[in-house]
Design a protein around this motif. Structure first.
Motif, PDB file in Angstrom:
ATOM      1  N   GLU A  46       0.840  -1.192   0.000  1.00  0.00           N
ATOM      2  CA  GLU A  46       0.000   0.000   0.000  1.00  0.00           C
ATOM      3  C   GLU A  46       0.877   1.244   0.000  1.00  0.00           C
ATOM      4  OE1 GLU A  46      -2.991  -0.083   3.035  1.00  0.00           O
ATOM      5  OE2 GLU A  46      -4.172  -1.565   1.932  1.00  0.00           O
ATOM      6  N   HIS A  82     -15.084   9.801   0.967  1.00  0.00           N
ATOM      7  CA  HIS A  82     -14.663   8.942  -0.147  1.00  0.00           C
ATOM      8  C   HIS A  82     -14.324   9.745  -1.398  1.00  0.00           C
ATOM      9  CE1 HIS A  82     -19.071   9.293  -0.728  1.00  0.00           C
ATOM     10  NE2 HIS A  82     -18.753   9.313  -2.004  1.00  0.00           N
ATOM     11  N   VAL A 106      -8.117   9.520  -5.632  1.00  0.00           N
ATOM     12  CA  VAL A 106      -8.220   8.201  -5.013  1.00  0.00           C
ATOM     13  C   VAL A 106      -9.590   7.594  -5.330  1.00  0.00           C
ATOM     14  CG1 VAL A 106      -8.111   6.890  -2.860  1.00  0.00           C
ATOM     15  CG2 VAL A 106      -6.695   8.953  -3.150  1.00  0.00           C
ATOM     16  N   PRO A 108     -12.258   5.311  -4.216  1.00  0.00           N
ATOM     17  CA  PRO A 108     -12.536   4.750  -2.891  1.00  0.00           C
ATOM     18  C   PRO A 108     -12.976   3.297  -2.909  1.00  0.00           C
ATOM     19  CG  PRO A 108     -14.382   6.078  -3.624  1.00  0.00           C
ATOM     20  CD  PRO A 108     -13.304   6.253  -4.656  1.00  0.00           C
ATOM     21  N   GLN A 110     -12.480  -0.466  -3.517  1.00  0.00           N
ATOM     22  CA  GLN A 110     -11.452  -1.491  -3.674  1.00  0.00           C
ATOM     23  C   GLN A 110     -12.174  -2.817  -3.949  1.00  0.00           C
ATOM     24  OE1 GLN A 110      -9.020  -1.231  -0.140  1.00  0.00           O
ATOM     25  NE2 GLN A 110      -8.650   0.957  -0.438  1.00  0.00           N
ATOM     26  N   LEU A 132     -14.044   2.958   0.879  1.00  0.00           N
ATOM     27  CA  LEU A 132     -13.525   3.900   1.870  1.00  0.00           C
ATOM     28  C   LEU A 132     -14.612   4.905   2.267  1.00  0.00           C
ATOM     29  CD1 LEU A 132     -10.019   4.673   0.299  1.00  0.00           C
ATOM     30  CD2 LEU A 132     -10.609   2.955   2.017  1.00  0.00           C
ATOM     31  N   GLY A 140     -11.252   9.076   3.963  1.00  0.00           N
ATOM     32  CA  GLY A 140     -10.151  10.014   3.813  1.00  0.00           C
ATOM     33  C   GLY A 140     -10.158  11.212   4.722  1.00  0.00           C
ATOM     34  N   ILE A 145      -3.445   8.352   5.288  1.00  0.00           N
ATOM     35  CA  ILE A 145      -4.145   7.109   5.001  1.00  0.00           C
ATOM     36  C   ILE A 145      -3.262   6.253   4.104  1.00  0.00           C
ATOM     37  CG2 ILE A 145      -5.303   8.003   2.929  1.00  0.00           C
ATOM     38  CD1 ILE A 145      -7.798   6.399   3.759  1.00  0.00           C
ATOM     39  N   ASN A 146      -3.419   4.949   4.157  1.00  0.00           N
ATOM     40  CA  ASN A 146      -2.727   4.021   3.262  1.00  0.00           C
ATOM     41  C   ASN A 146      -3.737   3.454   2.278  1.00  0.00           C
ATOM     42  OD1 ASN A 146      -0.324   4.297   4.779  1.00  0.00           O
ATOM     43  ND2 ASN A 146      -0.951   2.660   6.159  1.00  0.00           N
ATOM     44  N   VAL A 147      -3.363   3.396   0.999  1.00  0.00           N
ATOM     45  CA  VAL A 147      -4.272   2.951  -0.051  1.00  0.00           C
ATOM     46  C   VAL A 147      -3.498   2.100  -1.061  1.00  0.00           C
ATOM     47  CG1 VAL A 147      -5.774   3.716  -1.945  1.00  0.00           C
ATOM     48  CG2 VAL A 147      -5.754   4.986   0.207  1.00  0.00           C
ATOM     49  N   SER A 151      -5.632   1.961  -6.702  1.00  0.00           N
ATOM     50  CA  SER A 151      -6.705   2.928  -6.481  1.00  0.00           C
ATOM     51  C   SER A 151      -6.271   4.363  -6.753  1.00  0.00           C
ATOM     52  CB  SER A 151      -7.215   2.826  -5.034  1.00  0.00           C
ATOM     53  OG  SER A 151      -7.782   1.563  -4.777  1.00  0.00           O
TER      54      SER A 151
END
Length: 376
Positions: A46, A82, A106, A108, A110, A132, A140, A145-147, A151
């Protein structure tokens, strides 16, 4: 803090050396609180992000006002948000071609990638999705944050953080037009001139609609629809029948929170027309009489989130074919998050969308900062 005040950005490295960050959690309807929490642990595979801008969505408001959307109910405090943009930090994106400092939009959602719906090309319908900013999955509205890198979508130079965050609702509008299957030189009516409705109207023009009508009870929003390219605006849905000589319109896209709007859409759609329902109704129920829709033979589509649309959404903005920045009308630092949600709930005249800056880098001139970049 005023809307136009420039607040110095927090230093990402300094915060990463600190054990805590600020985050917002929604505990229940109308109960939004600012917390100091531990930084998210770095997860292999991530990318670590510093959140730049979070725009408040209509679905966020359903959680805020009603405590849930259908079966998705807040049971433990959740971090909303999100629609957001962020900057890659900590060297975490290098392996994925995302150097530090890259501004990204991003996605949101996944998706699992292996269910029947994902395999069939409908990731927006994935039953295993981690979304998310929904109950059980933090969003967010936090400083960091880790993504997953899948994404993340780098945006072109000239995109502001607010504009990058607005690519998510533009993607919703783009997906709605995708499933509507609009034929060029047809007539389109959009019910609702909130952010999504205004974006749908613009994308409909790009898709070749001959006439785009927007129905909206608020005068300020009707004026904005005209400014953004609608061919005509109407205060009441029945005016569309007058404008079409009683025939009704080819396509009607509903983008409101009104439980009665789907019925209005059916009444103003022509015989054999198409309706796309995009809005989430208050109370999770809507009305539509069967006889009218059946006798007209209407095709009715329900639009949910979006498919793989971010690259096209970015190009729509980069090329200047749509102007989405103008919907970001109100800007807030992290301390103003509760006020942002309350303003979004009350939606006073002139309000379209709130944007919150978790690291407090507000634009010096808020309205100007949200405008689209000049096309090449």
């Amino acid at each position: 803090m005023t809307q136009d005040q420039l607040v110095q950005p927090t230093n990402a490295a300094a915060h990463l050396s600190s054990p805590t960050m600020r985050t917002v959690r929604l505990h229940a309807a109308h109960d939004l609180r600012l917390h100091d929490e531990a930084l998210p642990a770095q997860v292999p595979g991530e990318v670590r992000l510093k959140v730049e801008a979070v725009s408040v969505c209509g679905s966020d408001m359903h959680y805020y006002h009603e405590g849930g959307i259908g079966p998705a109910v807040i049971r433990t405090p959740m971090t909303p948000g999100h629609e957001f943009s962020a900057t890659v930090i900590g060297g975490s994106g290098e392996a994925y071609g995302l150097p530090d400092g890259t501004l990204v939009a991003v996605d949101p959602a996944q998706h699992c990638g292996h269910c029947e719906q994902c395999q069939a090309g409908y990731p927006n319908l994935c039953p295993n999705v981690r979304f998310l900013g929904s109950p059980g999955v933090d969003g967010g509205l936090a400083q960091f944050i880790n993504v997953p890198p899948s994404s993340l979508y780098p945006v072109p130079p000239g995109f502001s953080p607010a504009l990058a965050a607005l690519l998510e609702p533009l993607g919703v509008a783009l997906h709605a037009l995708d499933i509507t299957k609009l034929r060029p030189m047809s007539g389109v009516t959009v019910l609702g001139a909130g952010p999504i409705g205004l974006m749908i109207a613009q994308v409909a023009k790009v898709c070749g609609a001959a006439q785009v009508r927007v129905v909206e009870p608020r005068a300020a929003r009707r004026a904005q629809a005209l400014h953004l390219g609608a061919d005509s605006v109407h205060e009441h849905y029945s005016e569309v029948l007058d404008a079409t000589g009683g025939r009704g319109d080819d396509y009607v896209l509903e983008a409101t929170t009104s439980p009665g709007a789907p019925e209005h859409a059916a009444l103003i759609a022509r015989i054999g027309g198409r309706i796309t329902l995009v809005g989430i109704p208050d109370g999770d129920h809507f009305q539509m009489s069967a006889a009218n829709a059946r006798r007209k033979g209407l095709i009715i589509k329900m639009s949910r989130r979006m498919g793989h649309v971010y690259p096209r959404a970015i190009e729509l903005v980069r090329s200047g074919r749509v102007n989405i920045g103008g919907v970001a009308t109100h800007h807030y630092g992290m301390e103003g998050a509760a006020r942002a949600f309350q303003d979004a709930h009350e939606a006073p005249d002139g309000f379209l969308k709130a944007v919150i800056y978790p690291n407090d880098l507000l634009p010096e001139h808020a309205a100007a900062s949200s405008s689209a970049p000049t096309p090449d």
